[in-house]
Design an enzyme around this catalytic site. Sequence first.
Site, PDB file in Angstrom:
ATOM      1  N   ARG A 192      -1.199 -26.674  -5.859  1.00 41.55           N
ATOM      2  CA  ARG A 192      -2.533 -27.067  -6.328  1.00 41.55           C
ATOM      3  C   ARG A 192      -2.681 -26.911  -7.837  1.00 41.55           C
ATOM      4  O   ARG A 192      -3.451 -27.637  -8.474  1.00 41.55           O
ATOM      5  CB  ARG A 192      -3.611 -26.243  -5.599  1.00 41.55           C
ATOM      6  CG  ARG A 192      -5.040 -26.774  -5.795  1.00 41.55           C
ATOM      7  CD  ARG A 192      -6.019 -26.033  -4.897  1.00 41.55           C
ATOM      8  NE  ARG A 192      -7.348 -26.605  -4.917  1.00 41.55           N
ATOM      9  CZ  ARG A 192      -8.418 -25.983  -5.431  1.00 41.55           C
ATOM     10  NH1 ARG A 192      -8.313 -24.765  -5.928  1.00 41.55           N
ATOM     11  NH2 ARG A 192      -9.612 -26.574  -5.405  1.00 41.55           N
ATOM     12  N   ILE A 252     -12.021 -31.393  -7.678  1.00 40.57           N
ATOM     13  CA  ILE A 252     -10.966 -31.204  -6.698  1.00 40.57           C
ATOM     14  C   ILE A 252     -11.577 -30.341  -5.606  1.00 40.57           C
ATOM     15  O   ILE A 252     -12.161 -29.300  -5.887  1.00 40.57           O
ATOM     16  CB  ILE A 252      -9.706 -30.557  -7.326  1.00 40.57           C
ATOM     17  CG1 ILE A 252      -8.597 -30.369  -6.278  1.00 40.57           C
ATOM     18  CG2 ILE A 252     -10.021 -29.243  -8.020  1.00 40.57           C
ATOM     19  CD1 ILE A 252      -7.278 -29.883  -6.868  1.00 40.57           C
ATOM     20  N   SER A 253     -11.481 -30.791  -4.370  1.00 38.82           N
ATOM     21  CA  SER A 253     -12.207 -30.140  -3.281  1.00 38.82           C
ATOM     22  C   SER A 253     -11.702 -28.726  -3.010  1.00 38.82           C
ATOM     23  O   SER A 253     -10.545 -28.384  -3.283  1.00 38.82           O
ATOM     24  CB  SER A 253     -12.089 -30.962  -1.992  1.00 38.82           C
ATOM     25  OG  SER A 253     -12.777 -32.179  -2.109  1.00 38.82           O
ATOM     26  N   GLN A 254     -12.578 -27.925  -2.455  1.00 35.41           N
ATOM     27  CA  GLN A 254     -12.244 -26.585  -1.986  1.00 35.41           C
ATOM     28  C   GLN A 254     -11.081 -26.675  -0.992  1.00 35.41           C
ATOM     29  O   GLN A 254     -11.087 -27.515  -0.097  1.00 35.41           O
ATOM     30  CB  GLN A 254     -13.475 -25.991  -1.306  1.00 35.41           C
ATOM     31  CG  GLN A 254     -13.290 -24.637  -0.681  1.00 35.41           C
ATOM     32  CD  GLN A 254     -14.520 -24.220   0.114  1.00 35.41           C
ATOM     33  OE1 GLN A 254     -15.527 -24.941   0.157  1.00 35.41           O
ATOM     34  NE2 GLN A 254     -14.454 -23.070   0.740  1.00 35.41           N
TER      35      GLN A 254
END
Length: 225
Positions: free
Chosen positions: A47, A73-75
């Site tokens: 990530r 950027i998503s959890q």
Amino acid sequence: MSETITPVNDRFGGFVSVRSRERLLDGLRQKGIDNECVLNALARVPRHDFVEEALKSRAYEDTALPIGYQQTISQPYVVALMTQLLLTGRDRLERVLEIGTGSGFQTAVLAQVCASVFSIERIGALAELAHYRLEKLGIENVSLRHGDGTNGWRTKGPFDGIMVTAAPNRVPDSLFAQLAERGVLVAPEGSNRQQRLLYWVKKNGIALRHQSIDVVFVPLQPGQA
């Protein structure tokens, strides 16, 4: 973790450690992510390669992070949950459509559990950066297009999975039309103030709706930028 998983083309730096990744994965398990294929996919994708330099030290926090252009950027938990819902008991999918490439992180995760991923991003600069990141990681089973995702990608369908990573008030009918029989569509739906993560399973030509958790996503917009 019960086994050692080699991340895709990984390059650990001083800002990240194996332990921080393992803590994140342990947290995802505690939150109900129990599909080992999904957990392995999250373990394989670095990530920190999908966030800006100033945010790399926070890459393995279970939180959304800004990526510019009023996008995020998503959890990791939401990425894992949406991927788990998309699989719905299956270990692997053949053809998946993603609406909203963003940073490319969710795309890279999907690439671990899908034979072919077709992803559309409306913001040209993000599409270009995501393409560069995926190529740098050696991910070759993604086709990425800069364009309007609200109409899907008809020439590449039907898809046995469709994921929407921005929230429409109502998922466009054009996307359901591109979903294969027994396919699953996962999307947040609702207004800026109230959204729900939903998933539909197509049976006998009818998409049956199921509810998951409350979420917060940027709105799905037509056109391109």
